[in-house]
Design an enzyme around this catalytic site. Structure first.
Site, PDB file in Angstrom:
ATOM      1  N   CYS A 157     -54.673  16.511   2.252  1.00  0.00           N
ATOM      2  CA  CYS A 157     -54.209  15.116   2.297  1.00  0.00           C
ATOM      3  C   CYS A 157     -53.523  14.684   1.014  1.00  0.00           C
ATOM      4  CB  CYS A 157     -55.378  14.217   2.647  1.00  0.00           C
ATOM      5  SG  CYS A 157     -56.132  14.749   4.204  1.00  0.00           S
TER       6      CYS A 157
ATOM      7  N   HIS B 261     -55.750   5.578  -1.875  1.00  0.00           N
ATOM      8  CA  HIS B 261     -55.911   6.599  -0.831  1.00  0.00           C
ATOM      9  C   HIS B 261     -56.652   5.945   0.342  1.00  0.00           C
ATOM     10  CE1 HIS B 261     -56.001  10.559   0.864  1.00  0.00           C
ATOM     11  NE2 HIS B 261     -57.305  10.663   0.826  1.00  0.00           N
TER      12      HIS B 261
ATOM     13  N   LYS C 125     -53.463   2.684   4.991  1.00  0.00           N
ATOM     14  CA  LYS C 125     -54.033   3.487   6.090  1.00  0.00           C
ATOM     15  C   LYS C 125     -54.746   2.599   7.106  1.00  0.00           C
ATOM     16  CE  LYS C 125     -54.595   7.926   3.695  1.00  0.00           C
ATOM     17  NZ  LYS C 125     -54.273   7.589   2.280  1.00  0.00           N
TER      18      LYS C 125
ATOM     19  N   HIS D 197     -54.442   7.801   8.951  1.00  0.00           N
ATOM     20  CA  HIS D 197     -54.352   8.769   7.859  1.00  0.00           C
ATOM     21  C   HIS D 197     -53.436   9.919   8.286  1.00  0.00           C
ATOM     22  CE1 HIS D 197     -55.111  11.286   4.574  1.00  0.00           C
ATOM     23  NE2 HIS D 197     -56.428  11.352   4.580  1.00  0.00           N
TER      24      HIS D 197
END
Lengths: 415, 80
Positions: free
Chosen positions: A166, A306, A338, A343
């Site tokens: 990721c 993130h 996200k 994601h």
């Protein structure tokens, strides 16, 4: 930044996302809080513990890909190549024999062509080895979005495809930044592409207990930093940027969207999937990005987190941001897009770098949607549910991946 | 199966595999030069023909099949 390194600017953007299939629609979606999550339509997920995802919708390749390409190519390659072509067009960059050797491509992917691999594993079992497609290997290898994008735009310079799960998209952008800084390329088409919403992909992430199983209310499942979060929502798509040396961009009169100034990366060296306690590895990546950019923590105006909506990521990332930015962390917006896009795994770094750059150009910060219940372990200003006007000169984008990879990119307004 | 019937079936498989219009697929069409097939397309096309006509086309024979007509002729002989 080391003396003698060249300055690097962002001149083009391309995006195929669950909330918009071009950059304008994507940004409009981010600012209006559009939700990209819905029940899975790409396959019959009735036996799966998780039956929803953030799929790319109404993806139309007409005008971007030949019919044969649209039929043959794995979805992650299609997303990557379309986003790359959008970005090059947006930058107004022409690539011909005079500069092809100085233009490169770096599109990362965490997983690669999973659907092709999965389908052909069934062919192998059911019909035997002689029936396995000749396109099995070319379409499953995770570097093929880079390879096909290079063919599509005629870029013959440096080319790579980092696969740090990721963090792959952010690593690709950071590595491209370095190549241009060091003079090894004048322009790089870089970012991330992913399409792992397949029976095996969803089952695998579900078994790893990474996904939300909120099947009764999928639209609220991606809720980063909220106390009721219970896993991420798998998404798909691609985000690609054109980076250029300032010199190259200036010489051709290109529009400059912002400057990329810092790249920090570390590894937790701790566990397959869990972040190191206290987010120490992530904090160090943020510190390194700031040091690389010669910026003080107090200069940061916004962090695109993130923020996956897993229990472990969001609390540890909060700790990491507070550790790296100190008291300043509590005074700035830190949102997770996200919450809207899901994601995108290796694609997330690409589309989130775009969100970061556009936060600077628009002086607006996208929200974290689905936020309702505060979590004491996630006490930053997450820009709950509504976008915000905010003066953004310096922005950070975080990406972390299975394997303990931590990447932080820093962008700033062109001075 | 008549030669005409084999041709019609080959034509529809070729059109599907190579994403071209059926009208473009003629007896004399060369897979690579006229229909845009690359080496991997050709391998896949041979597999599709093997499945559709329930025959084996060894690599040595496949190398000699460069046009739609070659394929039709080969299949006809195999079925004779």
């Amino acid at each position: 930044m080391v003396e003698g390194l060249r300055r690097v600017v962002v001149t083009g953007l391309g995006a195929v996302t669950p909330i918009g299939n071009n950059v304008a629609d994507y940004w409009e979606g981010l600012i209006s809080g559009r939700n990209g999550v819905a029940p899975i339509t790409l396959f019959d997920a009735s036996r799966h513990a998780c039956r929803f995802a953030a799929e790319v919708k109404d993806f139309d390749t007409a005008g971007w890909l030949e019919p044969k390409e649209a039929k043959r190519w794995d979805r992650f390659c299609q997303f990557g190549v379309v986003a790359a072509k959008q970005a090059v067009a947006d930058a107004g960059l022409s690539i011909d024999d005079s500069n092809a050797q100085r233009v490169g491509v770096a599109i990362g992917s965490g997983v690669g062509g999973l659907l092709m691999m999965e389908t052909q594993a069934h062919v192998l079992a059911d019909r035997g080895p002689d029936r396995v497609s000749p396109f099995c290997v070319p379409m499953m290898i995770p570097n093929m979005a880079t390879g096909l994008a290079a063919i599509a735009i005629g870029a013959r310079g440096p080319s790579s495809a980092v696969a740090t799960a990721c963090a792959a998209g952010s690593n690709a952008i950071g590595d491209a930044f370095r190549l241009i800084q060091m003079g090894l390329a004048d322009a790089m088409v870089c970012g991330g592409a992913e399409s792992a919403i397949t029976p095996l992909g969803v089952a695998g992430f579900a078994s790893a207990r990474a996904l939300s199983f909120r099947n009764d209310d999928p639209a609220t499942a991606s809720r980063p930093f909220d106390a009721e979060r219970n896993g991420f929502v798998i998404g798909e798509g691609a985000g690609v940027l054109v980076l250029e040396s300032l010199e190259h961009a200036t010489a051709r009169g290109a529009r400059v969207l912002g400057e990329i100034v810092g790249y920090g990366m570390t590894c937790d060296a701790y566990h397959y999937t869990l972040p190191s306690p206290g987010g120490v590895g992530a904090a160090e990546a943020i510190r390194l990005a700031l040091a690389d950019a010669r910026l003080e923590p107090e200069s940061v105006d916004y962090v695109n987190a993130h923020g996956t909506s897993t229990q472990a990521n969001d609390s540890n990332e909060t700790a990491a941001i507070k550790s790296a930015l100190g008291a300043h962390a509590m005074t700035i917006p830190v949102s997770s897009t996200k919450s809207m896009t899901g994601h995108l795994l290796g694609g997330s770094g690409g589309i989130e770098a775009i969100a970061a750059v556009l936060a600077v150009t628009h002086n607006q910060v996208p929200p974290t949607i689905n936020y309702s219940t505060p979590d004491p372990a996630c006490d930053l200003d997450v820009v709950p549910n509504q976008a915000r006007e905010h003066n953004v000169n310096v922005v950070l984008s975080n990406s972390f991946g299975f394997g303990g990879h931590n990447v932080c990119l820093a962008f700033r307004r062109m001075a | 199966m008549s030669q005409e019937a084999i041709f019609e079936k080959v034509r529809s498989i070729v059109a599907e595999q190579l994403s071209v219009e059926a009208d473009e697929v003629k007896q004399e069409s060369n897979f690579q030069n006229d229909l845009g097939a690359d080496s991997l397309d050709t391998v896949e096309l041979v597999m599709a023909l093997e499945e559709a006509f329930d025959i084996e086309i060894p690599d040595e024979s496949a190398e000699g099949i460069t046009t739609v007509g070659d394929a039709v002729k080969y299949i006809q002989e195999k079925q004779a």
